[in-house]
Write an enzyme that holds these catalytic residues in place. Structure first.
Site, PDB file in Angstrom:
ATOM      1  N   ALA A   2       0.692  -5.352  -4.326  1.00 12.74           N
ATOM      2  CA  ALA A   2       0.232  -6.499  -5.489  1.00 12.74           C
ATOM      3  C   ALA A   2       1.093  -7.889  -5.291  1.00 12.74           C
ATOM      4  O   ALA A   2       0.767  -8.743  -5.776  1.00 12.74           O
ATOM      5  CB  ALA A   2       1.146  -5.956  -6.804  1.00 12.74           C
ATOM      6  N   ASN A  39       7.160  -7.170   8.191  1.00 14.96           N
ATOM      7  CA  ASN A  39       6.905  -6.890   6.765  1.00 14.96           C
ATOM      8  C   ASN A  39       7.514  -8.129   5.961  1.00 14.96           C
ATOM      9  O   ASN A  39       8.627  -8.842   6.184  1.00 14.96           O
ATOM     10  CB  ASN A  39       8.269  -5.921   6.486  1.00 14.96           C
ATOM     11  CG  ASN A  39       8.346  -5.685   4.897  1.00 14.96           C
ATOM     12  OD1 ASN A  39       7.229  -5.324   4.174  1.00 14.96           O
ATOM     13  ND2 ASN A  39       9.495  -5.603   4.322  1.00 14.96           N
ATOM     14  N   ARG A  97       5.688  -3.460 -11.075  1.00 18.55           N
ATOM     15  CA  ARG A  97       6.990  -3.155 -11.179  1.00 18.55           C
ATOM     16  C   ARG A  97       8.169  -4.263 -11.233  1.00 18.55           C
ATOM     17  O   ARG A  97       9.338  -3.906 -11.413  1.00 18.55           O
ATOM     18  CB  ARG A  97       7.528  -2.015  -9.964  1.00 18.55           C
ATOM     19  CG  ARG A  97       7.054  -0.682 -10.050  1.00 18.55           C
ATOM     20  CD  ARG A  97       7.299   0.147  -8.927  1.00 18.55           C
ATOM     21  NE  ARG A  97       6.616   1.447  -9.025  1.00 18.55           N
ATOM     22  CZ  ARG A  97       5.555   1.604  -8.868  1.00 18.55           C
ATOM     23  NH1 ARG A  97       4.812   0.738  -8.180  1.00 18.55           N
ATOM     24  NH2 ARG A  97       4.918   2.844  -8.933  1.00 18.55           N
ATOM     25  N   GLN A 118      -3.790  -2.138  -1.449  1.00 21.35           N
ATOM     26  CA  GLN A 118      -3.607  -1.024  -2.639  1.00 21.35           C
ATOM     27  C   GLN A 118      -4.084  -2.016  -4.003  1.00 21.35           C
ATOM     28  O   GLN A 118      -4.188  -1.426  -5.110  1.00 21.35           O
ATOM     29  CB  GLN A 118      -2.057  -1.147  -2.726  1.00 21.35           C
ATOM     30  CG  GLN A 118      -1.242  -0.443  -1.727  1.00 21.35           C
ATOM     31  CD  GLN A 118       0.197  -0.353  -1.871  1.00 21.35           C
ATOM     32  OE1 GLN A 118       0.656   0.869  -2.344  1.00 21.35           O
ATOM     33  NE2 GLN A 118       1.009  -1.293  -1.616  1.00 21.35           N
ATOM     34  N   HIS A 146      -7.039   2.094  -4.072  1.00 20.66           N
ATOM     35  CA  HIS A 146      -7.114   2.280  -5.221  1.00 20.66           C
ATOM     36  C   HIS A 146      -7.957   1.713  -5.909  1.00 20.66           C
ATOM     37  O   HIS A 146      -8.282   1.719  -7.294  1.00 20.66           O
ATOM     38  CB  HIS A 146      -5.687   1.819  -5.767  1.00 20.66           C
ATOM     39  CG  HIS A 146      -4.604   2.106  -5.333  1.00 20.66           C
ATOM     40  ND1 HIS A 146      -3.165   1.598  -5.373  1.00 20.66           N
ATOM     41  CD2 HIS A 146      -4.290   3.536  -4.752  1.00 20.66           C
ATOM     42  CE1 HIS A 146      -2.364   2.444  -4.981  1.00 20.66           C
ATOM     43  NE2 HIS A 146      -3.010   3.486  -4.517  1.00 20.66           N
ATOM     44  N   ILE A 176      -6.751  -4.073  -6.704  1.00 21.92           N
ATOM     45  CA  ILE A 176      -8.068  -3.589  -7.126  1.00 21.92           C
ATOM     46  C   ILE A 176      -8.662  -4.783  -7.641  1.00 21.92           C
ATOM     47  O   ILE A 176      -9.755  -4.940  -8.173  1.00 21.92           O
ATOM     48  CB  ILE A 176      -7.699  -2.772  -8.234  1.00 21.92           C
ATOM     49  CG1 ILE A 176      -6.867  -3.435  -9.438  1.00 21.92           C
ATOM     50  CG2 ILE A 176      -7.578  -1.317  -7.939  1.00 21.92           C
ATOM     51  CD1 ILE A 176      -6.740  -2.531 -10.656  1.00 21.92           C
ATOM     52  N   ASP A 177      -8.072  -5.999  -7.279  1.00 20.71           N
ATOM     53  CA  ASP A 177      -8.699  -7.383  -7.696  1.00 20.71           C
ATOM     54  C   ASP A 177      -9.753  -8.181  -7.069  1.00 20.71           C
ATOM     55  O   ASP A 177     -10.038  -9.186  -7.209  1.00 20.71           O
ATOM     56  CB  ASP A 177      -7.355  -8.306  -7.992  1.00 20.71           C
ATOM     57  CG  ASP A 177      -6.659  -8.339  -6.460  1.00 20.71           C
ATOM     58  OD1 ASP A 177      -7.245  -8.297  -5.279  1.00 20.71           O
ATOM     59  OD2 ASP A 177      -5.367  -8.764  -6.540  1.00 20.71           O
TER      60      ASP A 177
END
Ligand code: NAD
Length: 249
Positions: free
Chosen positions: A20, A224, A32, A98, A116, A100-101
Site C-alpha cells: 500500500a 527494501n 494500518r 498486494q 489480492h 488492488i488499485d
C-alpha cells in the site's frame, strides 16, 4: 543508497514486491498507518465477507460510507512517480503487488501479478464479468452518494455488488485464499532474478515476509524501500515515490 545503485547496475532481472505504501503518494490511504482505513473501521467487521454482509443488512449507512471511503480514493487516483519509475525501468521486471488499485498497469507496467485482486474487475462467482474504468467507478460512487434510502443505495451498487447474485469486486477479503497463480509466477521469477526490491509494505502480511526468506536462500540481493527494516537487506528509509525516482532514473 550507493550500494543499492551498484546492485541495480549489475542486475538483469528484478522482482518488485509492492504494498500500500507505493500508492500512498497517489492519495490512497494504507490500512494500518495512522490515517489508515483500519483506524476508522475494524477489519474483523469490515474486511470479511460475513462482516460486510451483516453491515450491509443492519448498518447500511455506515456501509455506504465505508464503500465511499474505500472506493473514492482509488477511483480518483493516478500513478505517481514511483509506479512510473518501475514501469520505465530498463531491466526485465516482474511486479508482485498486494495492491488492488490498478496503478502499476495504468503507469504502463505489464508483468503485474496481483495477489489480492483488482477492485476494477467485477466478478460473478469466480468468473470475471467485466472491467470498470475509473470514470465508471466515479459515476457509481456519485450514485451511491446521492442515494437517499436503502432501496436507492442497493440500486446504486448492484452493478458491482449484489450479495444474492454473487456479484462483487475481485478483492481478496480476510480469510479468503490469495491468488495462488500470481504467487507461483512470482516464485518462478524469483528463481531466475538477481534482485528483489520490496516497496511500501509493512512486511507483516503474507506472502511478502515469506518471499524474503525464499530470496535469502537463493543469494538474491534485497533492497527494501519504506519505513520498516528487514534483516539481510539494504534498507532505504523514505517515501516510495522519492526513493524509486532517484534509484531507477
Ligand atoms: P502494508 O502492509 O503494505 O503497509 C503499508 C506500509 O507502507 C507501511 O509499512 C507504511 O509504513 C508504508 N508506507 C506508508 N506510506 C509510504 C510511502 N509513501 N512510501 C513508502 N512506504 C510507505 O499495507 P497495509 O496498509 O497494512 O494493508 C494491508 C493490505 O491491504 C496489503 O495487502 C495492502 O497492499 C492492501 N492495501 C492496498 C491498497 C491499494 O490498493 N492501494 C491500499 C490499502 C491497503
Amino acid at each position: 543508497m550507493l550500494e543499492a545503485f551498484e546492485i541495480l547496475e549489475k542486475s538483469k532481472k528484478i522482482l518488485f514486491v509492492t504494498g500500500a505504501g507505493i500508492s500512498s503518494a497517489s492519495g490512497i490511504p494504507t490500512f494500518r498507518d495512522t490515517n489508515g482505513i483500519w483506524q476508522k473501521y475494524n477489519p474483523l467487521l469490515w474486511a470479511t465477507k460475513q462482516g460486510l454482509y451483516l453491515n450491509y443488512i443492519f448498518n447500511y449507512k455506515k456501509f455506504k460510507q465505508f464503500l465511499i471511503d474505500v472506493l473514492e480514493p482509488i477511483a480518483q487516483a493516478t500513478p505517481n512517480i514511483g509506479h512510473v519509475s518501475i514501469a520505465k525501468c530498463n531491466k526485465e521486471v516482474c511486479i508482485l503487488t498486494q495492491n488492488i488499485d490498478n496503478l502499476h498497469q495504468l503507469a504502463g507496467s505489464d508483468n503485474v501479478l496481483e495477489i489480492h485482486g483488482n477492485i476494477f474487475e467485477i466478478h460473478h462467482g469466480q468468473k470475471l464479468k467485466f472491467k470498470l474504468t475509473n470514470k465508471e467507478l466515479i459515476s457509481i460512487i456519485h450514485n451511491i452518494k446521492i442515494s437517499k434510502n436503502k432501496i436507492a443505495f442497493k440500486k446504486a451498487i448492484q452493478i458491482i455488488l449484489n450479495f444474492k447474485k454473487r456479484i462483487r469486486p475481485n478483492v481478496i477479503l480476510f480469510g479468503e485464499e490469495i491468488n495462488l497463480h500470481a504467487l507461483n509466477e512470482a516464485n518462478n521469477f524469483l528463481n531466475v532474478c538477481d534482485c528483489l526490491i520490496i516497496v511500501g509494505t509493512s512486511l507483516k502480511v503474507y506472502p511478502a515476509a515469506n518471499i524474503i526468506s525464499l530470496a535469502n536462500g537463493k543469494n538474491i540481493k534485497i533492497i527494501n524501500i519504506g519505513f520498516e527494516k528487514i534483516n539481510k537487506a539494504i534498507n532505504i528509509r523514505g517515501t516510495a515515490n522519492d526513493i524509486l525516482s532517484q534509484l531507477l532514473k
